[in-house]
Structures are given as C-alpha cells and as structure tokens.
Design a protein around this motif. Sequence first.
Motif, PDB file in Angstrom:
ATOM      1  N   SER A 146       0.822  -1.221   0.000  1.00  0.00           N
ATOM      2  CA  SER A 146       0.000   0.000   0.000  1.00  0.00           C
ATOM      3  C   SER A 146       0.849   1.261   0.000  1.00  0.00           C
ATOM      4  O   SER A 146       0.431   2.299   0.511  1.00  0.00           O
ATOM      5  CB  SER A 146      -0.912   0.004   1.235  1.00  0.00           C
ATOM      6  OG  SER A 146      -0.136  -0.060   2.437  1.00  0.00           O
ATOM      7  N   GLY A 147       2.041   1.172  -0.569  1.00  0.00           N
ATOM      8  CA  GLY A 147       2.935   2.326  -0.579  1.00  0.00           C
ATOM      9  C   GLY A 147       2.664   3.297  -1.712  1.00  0.00           C
ATOM     10  O   GLY A 147       1.604   3.293  -2.346  1.00  0.00           O
ATOM     11  N   TRP A 148       3.664   4.124  -1.979  1.00  0.00           N
ATOM     12  CA  TRP A 148       3.549   5.207  -2.960  1.00  0.00           C
ATOM     13  C   TRP A 148       3.188   4.680  -4.331  1.00  0.00           C
ATOM     14  O   TRP A 148       2.359   5.261  -5.031  1.00  0.00           O
ATOM     15  CB  TRP A 148       4.884   5.959  -2.992  1.00  0.00           C
ATOM     16  CG  TRP A 148       4.914   7.167  -3.868  1.00  0.00           C
ATOM     17  CD1 TRP A 148       4.335   8.376  -3.609  1.00  0.00           C
ATOM     18  CD2 TRP A 148       5.581   7.295  -5.133  1.00  0.00           C
ATOM     19  NE1 TRP A 148       4.605   9.257  -4.639  1.00  0.00           N
ATOM     20  CE2 TRP A 148       5.365   8.620  -5.585  1.00  0.00           C
ATOM     21  CE3 TRP A 148       6.344   6.433  -5.921  1.00  0.00           C
ATOM     22  CZ2 TRP A 148       5.886   9.103  -6.783  1.00  0.00           C
ATOM     23  CZ3 TRP A 148       6.868   6.905  -7.124  1.00  0.00           C
ATOM     24  CH2 TRP A 148       6.636   8.216  -7.546  1.00  0.00           C
ATOM     25  N   VAL A 151      -6.782  -5.196  -1.406  1.00  0.00           N
ATOM     26  CA  VAL A 151      -5.375  -4.842  -1.215  1.00  0.00           C
ATOM     27  C   VAL A 151      -4.903  -5.437   0.110  1.00  0.00           C
ATOM     28  O   VAL A 151      -5.589  -5.307   1.137  1.00  0.00           O
ATOM     29  CB  VAL A 151      -5.177  -3.315  -1.196  1.00  0.00           C
ATOM     30  CG1 VAL A 151      -3.709  -2.952  -0.989  1.00  0.00           C
ATOM     31  CG2 VAL A 151      -5.695  -2.690  -2.493  1.00  0.00           C
ATOM     32  N   VAL A 152      -3.755  -6.098   0.095  1.00  0.00           N
ATOM     33  CA  VAL A 152      -3.174  -6.645   1.318  1.00  0.00           C
ATOM     34  C   VAL A 152      -2.377  -5.546   2.005  1.00  0.00           C
ATOM     35  O   VAL A 152      -1.388  -5.044   1.458  1.00  0.00           O
ATOM     36  CB  VAL A 152      -2.269  -7.856   1.023  1.00  0.00           C
ATOM     37  CG1 VAL A 152      -1.609  -8.343   2.318  1.00  0.00           C
ATOM     38  CG2 VAL A 152      -3.078  -8.985   0.389  1.00  0.00           C
ATOM     39  N   VAL A 153      -2.840  -5.145   3.185  1.00  0.00           N
ATOM     40  CA  VAL A 153      -2.190  -4.119   4.005  1.00  0.00           C
ATOM     41  C   VAL A 153      -1.985  -4.721   5.385  1.00  0.00           C
ATOM     42  O   VAL A 153      -2.952  -5.151   6.024  1.00  0.00           O
ATOM     43  CB  VAL A 153      -3.061  -2.845   4.108  1.00  0.00           C
ATOM     44  CG1 VAL A 153      -2.324  -1.768   4.899  1.00  0.00           C
ATOM     45  CG2 VAL A 153      -3.434  -2.330   2.726  1.00  0.00           C
ATOM     46  N   ARG A 194      -7.498   0.453   7.479  1.00  0.00           N
ATOM     47  CA  ARG A 194      -8.719   1.263   7.585  1.00  0.00           C
ATOM     48  C   ARG A 194      -8.550   2.599   6.868  1.00  0.00           C
ATOM     49  O   ARG A 194      -9.468   3.068   6.177  1.00  0.00           O
ATOM     50  CB  ARG A 194      -9.068   1.482   9.053  1.00  0.00           C
ATOM     51  CG  ARG A 194      -9.626   0.247   9.752  1.00  0.00           C
ATOM     52  CD  ARG A 194      -9.820   0.510  11.226  1.00  0.00           C
ATOM     53  NE  ARG A 194     -10.306  -0.681  11.905  1.00  0.00           N
ATOM     54  CZ  ARG A 194     -10.238  -0.875  13.218  1.00  0.00           C
ATOM     55  NH1 ARG A 194      -9.700   0.079  13.998  1.00  0.00           N
ATOM     56  NH2 ARG A 194     -10.707  -1.994  13.762  1.00  0.00           N
ATOM     57  N   ALA A 195      -7.388   3.222   7.057  1.00  0.00           N
ATOM     58  CA  ALA A 195      -7.142   4.503   6.398  1.00  0.00           C
ATOM     59  C   ALA A 195      -7.144   4.327   4.881  1.00  0.00           C
ATOM     60  O   ALA A 195      -7.680   5.172   4.145  1.00  0.00           O
ATOM     61  CB  ALA A 195      -5.806   5.081   6.872  1.00  0.00           C
ATOM     62  N   VAL A 232     -11.871   0.590  -1.261  1.00  0.00           N
ATOM     63  CA  VAL A 232     -11.711  -0.823  -1.602  1.00  0.00           C
ATOM     64  C   VAL A 232     -11.397  -1.604  -0.326  1.00  0.00           C
ATOM     65  O   VAL A 232     -10.820  -1.052   0.615  1.00  0.00           O
ATOM     66  CB  VAL A 232     -10.590  -1.048  -2.647  1.00  0.00           C
ATOM     67  CG1 VAL A 232     -10.889  -0.299  -3.933  1.00  0.00           C
ATOM     68  CG2 VAL A 232      -9.238  -0.636  -2.095  1.00  0.00           C
ATOM     69  N   PRO A 233     -11.762  -2.887  -0.280  1.00  0.00           N
ATOM     70  CA  PRO A 233     -11.478  -3.681   0.921  1.00  0.00           C
ATOM     71  C   PRO A 233      -9.997  -3.974   1.071  1.00  0.00           C
ATOM     72  O   PRO A 233      -9.283  -4.136   0.073  1.00  0.00           O
ATOM     73  CB  PRO A 233     -12.275  -4.966   0.696  1.00  0.00           C
ATOM     74  CG  PRO A 233     -12.429  -5.073  -0.774  1.00  0.00           C
ATOM     75  CD  PRO A 233     -12.516  -3.671  -1.292  1.00  0.00           C
TER      76      PRO A 233
END
Length: 356
Positions: free
Chosen positions: A10-12, A33-35, A42-43, A50-51
């Motif tokens: 979830s980077g740049w 997206v895997v975060v 959540r942010a 998107v989930p």
Amino acid sequence: MATTFGIIGSGWRTDFYMRIMEALPEKFRVSGVVVRGVEKGRAFEQRWGVPTFRTLEEMLSQTAPSFVVLSVPWAMTPDLIKEMADRGIPVLSETPPAPDVDHLNKLYHEISKDARVQVAEQFAFQPQHAARIAVVKSGVLGTVTQAQVSAAHGYHGMSIMRSLLDLGFADAKIRGYNFASQIVSGPNREGDPIEEKMAMSNQVYAILEFDNKLGIFDFTGDQYFSWIRSSRLLVRGDRGELMNDQLKYLKDYQTPVEMNLKRLNAGENGNLEGYYHKGILAGDQWVYRNPFMPGRLTDEEIAIATCLQKMGEYVEGGPSFYSLAEAAQDHYLGIKIKEAVDSGETVQTTKQSWAQ
C-alpha cells in the motif's frame, strides 16, 4: 468487462494503480489490497473505497482477482513471486523482481517455466517513449546502431535502451563514471519546495559497448521531478536519427526529410473535448494512440494502465509483454553499470541463467 486484480502493498507506487482504477472504472477494478496494519488498512479503505486484508490468504479466500500485483520492497518480492507461482496465481511484479544478481538467478531457477509471471516495467509504454520505439521499429532510421538514453535510472533506463537497440540478451563491455554537482532543490514526492536550498546532484554516465552497437546511459535522480533538469534521448541509424522528438531521415540518398513528433492533447487552446492525451503524430502518421481516452491520466499512469491491460490479456492466453527474463536482464545491466562506476574499471557482462 473490467480487468479485476488484487494488490499486495500500500505504498507510494500502489497509489498509481488506485488512481487508474478511479479514472477508468469500466476497464479496471481492484478486488482488494493486502495491508499489514489494521489502522493503516482502515485509512486505505477510507481513502480509496476498496477492501483491505491482512494476508494474501484472506484476500484470495474472499475475492477472485485475475492476477495479483506485487508492490512491495525488493527484498520481499522473490519469495512472494515464488509462492504465487507455486500456487498457480498469475503475478504482475513491480520492478525489479529481485534485489541482486544472485537472487535474480535463484528466482529464475526456482519458478516453473509455466508460471504466469510478468513485470510491470512501464517506461517503454509511456507515450513519448512508445512513440519513439514505434518510429525505430518502423525501419525509417535504417539499421540502428546507437542509443543515448537520459530518461530513467538503472533498470528503467536499460529497458528503454534494449528496446531501441533491439538487444535481446546481448552482453556488453561497460565503463561508468559519476559526477556530483550542486543544484537548487526542486520538487520531490512530498511536493514543491518551500524554501531555496542547495543539494548535491549525482550524475551517472556509462558507455555500453555491444557487438556493433553502442549504448550511452546518462541520468541524475533529479530528472524525475526537477524543473531545470530535462530528459534526453538520441537514436542513430544508417538512414536517419531521432533526437528527442525531432526526426530526420532519408527518403532516398538525395532527399532528406525532417519532422517533429507532435503530441496531441484534448482540452487545450479552447478545445472542448475534455482534458486528456490523444496520441502522437509523425507527419500524417499516428505513431502512438492513447488506448485509455478520455481517461484523465498522466503519462506514467497511462504506461502502468498499459501494463495492467496487457497483463489481463496475458492471463487470458495473450502474449508475454515483459517477462521475468527481460526484467532480470535490465536489472543486471543496471547493477553492472553501478559496479563499473564504483570500481572505475571496465566491466564485462556474461550470460546469466535467464539468457540461455
């Protein structure tokens, strides 16, 4: 039907994929997206709608992407590529696919040759570069023997050079140099400068001698954002040359032709079509047409969207567009340039496992 894909990271760089999804919802959809972090996830959900999931397993159990984009640090990339290749999951990896030569060879040996792996090397798909490559491939320059590329760092610059010179996996003799000078600081990833201050600008210059072909690499990191450092490109063949966007060639030995590659954008000078890039003309011939009109995308986003589109086609049985082998070769050349710069010695590349 929209191409559906998942993302790990979830980077740049991930933000580019999300902006493309927002601009072209009829063409692309992000299933998840895997975060890793809960709060960070959540942010991300609030920002992009998107989930997010904490693990790859979670995402795959609850969504059905056609492929997964890897947008993670270099050190994590090889293991994730191998894991998904072993599970038969198509993967589009951000560049480079591994951090060094040993890991590149190890990864290439370990994954099945049937694995559906491509790499998101976008530079050759940026409109200006795509147009230049199309001009070269048209044959109008004749036999091309030289390319001078000052447009991107390391493996990105090598991807453009290899395309222009049609090098395949040819070996090179490399000499490299470094030059540091002062520059007034300009914009960066965080935005425009807020005060005048000086910084050091490091320029890498390398000469790559292939069999009967010459590549010259020249880049400073400032060029990506700087207002006062420009990119440059020169390609020479026996019947013509292309310097940036100026094309010169011989119609016959007595008839020189000169023209500029002309960029067309909608929405300029009172035009009411909208605001988007249309394409690039050489005389009366389109050498590039934007496949994502009327999406309002930057050149970089158009290029990344092209990678996504090609990956969707590849997963459905279409052709490879930038293989693990090609990505490994470009990163290998970039590593060898650094070796030549650091050592001050002439470096000779050798055939690696992916080039057999």
